[in-house]
Motif scaffolding. Sequence first.
Motif, PDB file in Angstrom:
ATOM      1  N   LEU A  87      12.927  -0.170 -10.734  1.00 22.55           N
ATOM      2  CA  LEU A  87      12.850   0.385 -12.070  1.00 22.55           C
ATOM      3  C   LEU A  87      13.695   1.658 -12.052  1.00 22.55           C
ATOM      4  O   LEU A  87      13.433   2.569 -11.267  1.00 22.55           O
ATOM      5  CB  LEU A  87      11.391   0.714 -12.352  1.00 22.55           C
ATOM      6  N   THR A 107       4.639  -2.145  -9.996  1.00 22.52           N
ATOM      7  CA  THR A 107       4.131  -3.210  -9.122  1.00 22.52           C
ATOM      8  C   THR A 107       2.648  -3.470  -9.390  1.00 22.52           C
ATOM      9  O   THR A 107       2.214  -4.622  -9.465  1.00 22.52           O
ATOM     10  CB  THR A 107       4.260  -2.807  -7.628  1.00 22.52           C
ATOM     11  N   ASP A 158      -1.106   3.890   2.412  1.00 22.28           N
ATOM     12  CA  ASP A 158      -0.507   3.832   3.738  1.00 22.28           C
ATOM     13  C   ASP A 158      -0.473   5.274   4.235  1.00 22.28           C
ATOM     14  O   ASP A 158       0.366   6.054   3.799  1.00 22.28           O
ATOM     15  CB  ASP A 158       0.913   3.263   3.561  1.00 22.28           C
ATOM     16  N   ILE A 162       0.891  -1.165   0.000  1.00 18.62           N
ATOM     17  CA  ILE A 162       0.000   0.000   0.000  1.00 18.62           C
ATOM     18  C   ILE A 162       0.929   1.214   0.000  1.00 18.62           C
ATOM     19  O   ILE A 162       1.922   1.260   0.711  1.00 18.62           O
ATOM     20  CB  ILE A 162      -0.970  -0.021   1.193  1.00 18.62           C
TER      21      ILE A 162
HETATM   22  N1  MSP Z   1       3.927   2.084   2.482  1.00 19.92           N
HETATM   23  C1  MSP Z   1       5.016   1.232   2.255  1.00 19.92           C
HETATM   24  C2  MSP Z   1       4.561  -0.177   1.937  1.00 19.92           C
HETATM   25  C3  MSP Z   1       3.676  -0.785   2.972  1.00 19.92           C
HETATM   26  S1  MSP Z   1       3.108  -2.350   2.504  1.00 19.92           S
HETATM   27  C4  MSP Z   1       2.337  -2.946   3.831  1.00 19.92           C
HETATM   28  C5  MSP Z   1       5.850   1.750   1.095  1.00 19.92           C
HETATM   29  N2  MSP Z   1       5.220   2.592   0.249  1.00 19.92           N
HETATM   30  S2  MSP Z   1       5.863   3.279  -1.048  1.00 19.92           S
HETATM   31  O1  MSP Z   1       4.906   4.253  -1.482  1.00 19.92           O
HETATM   32  O2  MSP Z   1       7.168   3.741  -0.780  1.00 19.92           O
HETATM   33  O3  MSP Z   1       5.839   2.192  -2.153  1.00 19.92           O
HETATM   34  C6  MSP Z   1       6.861   1.304  -2.247  1.00 19.92           C
HETATM   35  C7  MSP Z   1       6.588   0.331  -3.379  1.00 19.92           C
HETATM   36  O4  MSP Z   1       6.360   1.036  -4.601  1.00 19.92           O
HETATM   37  C8  MSP Z   1       7.779  -0.538  -3.651  1.00 19.92           C
HETATM   38  O5  MSP Z   1       7.867  -1.643  -2.802  1.00 19.92           O
HETATM   39  C9  MSP Z   1       7.528  -0.918  -5.070  1.00 19.92           C
HETATM   40  O6  MSP Z   1       6.549  -1.903  -5.092  1.00 19.92           O
HETATM   41  C10 MSP Z   1       6.972   0.361  -5.667  1.00 19.92           C
HETATM   42  N3  MSP Z   1       8.023   1.247  -6.178  1.00 19.92           N
HETATM   43  C11 MSP Z   1       8.181   2.580  -5.927  1.00 19.92           C
HETATM   44  N4  MSP Z   1       9.228   3.040  -6.667  1.00 19.92           N
HETATM   45  C12 MSP Z   1       9.763   2.050  -7.377  1.00 19.92           C
HETATM   46  C13 MSP Z   1      10.716   1.975  -8.414  1.00 19.92           C
HETATM   47  N5  MSP Z   1      11.428   2.994  -8.824  1.00 19.92           N
HETATM   48  N6  MSP Z   1      10.862   0.774  -9.021  1.00 19.92           N
HETATM   49  C14 MSP Z   1      10.071  -0.307  -8.728  1.00 19.92           C
HETATM   50  N7  MSP Z   1       9.160  -0.248  -7.782  1.00 19.92           N
HETATM   51  C15 MSP Z   1       9.145   0.821  -6.906  1.00 19.92           C
HETATM   52  O7  MSP Z   1       6.987   1.367   0.980  1.00 19.92           O
END
Ligand code: MSP
Length: 638
Positions: A279, A23, A48, A9
Amino acid sequence: MKYYLTTPIYYTNAAPHIGHAYTTITADAIKRLKIMQGYDAVLTTGTDEHGVNVERAAEAQGKSAQEYTDVIAEEFRNQWKILGLSIDRFERTTSDRHARCVQDLFMRCRDRGYVYKGEYKGQYCIFDNLYVNDAKPGDPCPECGRPTETVTEENYFFRLSAFQQKLLDLYEAQPDWVQPETRRNEVIAFVKQGLQDLSITRTQIKWGIPVPNEPRHVFYVWFDALTTYMSAVHGEGLWPADLHLIGKEIVRFHAVYWPSFLMAAELPLPKKIFAHGWLLFENDKMSKSRGNIVRATPIHKVLGTDALRYFLLREVVFGQDGSFSYDALVGRYNSDLANGLGNLASRTLTMIHQYRGGAVPDSPGEAHIAEAADDAVASALEAFDKFEFSRALEIIWSLIGRLDKFIVERAPWKLAKEKDDESRRLLDETLYTAAEALRVVTALLGPVIPDSAAKIWSQLGFTHPVSDVRTRDLHWGKLPAGQLLGTVGAVFPRADAKLSIEKMRELEVVEYARQQAVLGKTVPKPEAETKIAIEDFLKIDMRVGVVKEAAAVKGSDKLLHLHVDIGEPKPRSIVAGIAGAYKPQELVGRKVAIVANLQPRKLKGLESQGMIIAASLEDTPPALVSFLDDVPVGARLK
Ligand code: MSP
């Protein structure tokens, strides 16, 4: 049979970009593949929304945290709608139902003796919501490098230390529980080092889910966030999840903390965690400070979401880091979609219209191709099942290649001119083979490029949706003879590389500005419209130059000292404030644009005989002006 899968999330202190889309798109493709295999698949994503980051961002805008996250949660929800993703549950951590689930999980852990009250004093990274053990005040966060903050608080602790052996047993008993292998090894090494108990409540933050009977405490965001996977499907009999799809940077939370919380609460564990890679943008990490974040919607507008879906799944080896660039995207689109699949479809269907009045001829098809198609289906499905998307697509495209060759060899346009029975039979066989292979390929690609597959499907004359196809329908020979084709139209019109990249870049600027506005930040508008005469403009002598030497400037982390040849006897010495965005070695040999008739001036003791031209917004790093076309040194910009 159910298949329940989740994406992370997403935090609500940033707007959705291509990394989040990566994702979520992959999860959507997996969901569709599972449906094709006969599962009732359910996909959860969400936002989140708690934590100090959001609290601070909202405060900076004079908004309540709730008002602030409402807007961004909507932004994410909308993004998935625009991209046509098939999301079943969008769970926000601010929902009441979610709060009750988090509190319930806490009480289950507490009732079983895995929670105690203690005092936490240590370093904490507010950006990654990470406690950094063994760090001193001011030490950087191991994840993002930003300085950690010292916090002292009364907390509830979770007895993570009690789960070391249980976790190791889990990884051992189910070797594919965390995938890929590299991530599994990382996790095992981390757990083997020993686990310290984890603080799971906070007293210094207000924006969070309250701890039952402890009005001063709210839950630690990860205890809160991970529970979303259960709260999203509360009471539906879908837990445990079959798959948590995540990015590699959050493996520890999912593969160490999460199973420990669940084991403590005596709840079933998810069946698999798969962590994909990052990515990158043209091989560089995407980040706000580099200003190289790409958004998905401009790509959707110019080439369609399927182009992005195909690119991401084909170009990146799932589980490893991959690079995005507009060039590579358009390249793949033209070679694989427009020329490959698109061409096969239009050619095949047009010929059936031309030679057989638009009705599928009666023939079993050519035996070797039939066998190759059945084999390709089996191996592609196997690869898909292992999340080897790139491999699966490679297999499908090699079948497309084989078909192209087959058509050329058979030369149906020649057969059509012959009147004898054998030529007639061969033409029927050729056309049926091409159309049946197209049917199989299209159906198999439904989960990857759903919109385009649906278009080709209806051009093939089917009236039921391609998403109804199940794996058993992929066998050779199911295209009914006599079926009347629909109207043929181009599904992947060829893209002019230069124009489409320009368009995507333009839209990217617009989308960035729109998102900034949604986040409550402003993007400076171009200077007020005072018009100047052409003569005024021509006073500025801008020239193309090539960087001959580049070096850091002592005592400055902003400046670089360059020698730029603009076709004069000696290269110009130029001091430029671009060190934050470029390394000296990557500039040597690069063509740049400079203002050549500025008064020279001294910077840090070095003479600057001109100015390099770069573009930036208020908070983005400078991007050097460069040329797509070959341009001679000394050429004037006008
Ligand atoms: N809120 C937490 C996750 C909680 S899950 C119970 C979080 N959020 S985030 O907004 O930072 O999103 C992270 C996710 O976004 C990564 O794990 C990935 O799935 C995706 N990505 C965000 N930037 C990314 C890239 N540049 N490349 C690939 N995926 C990445 O962490």
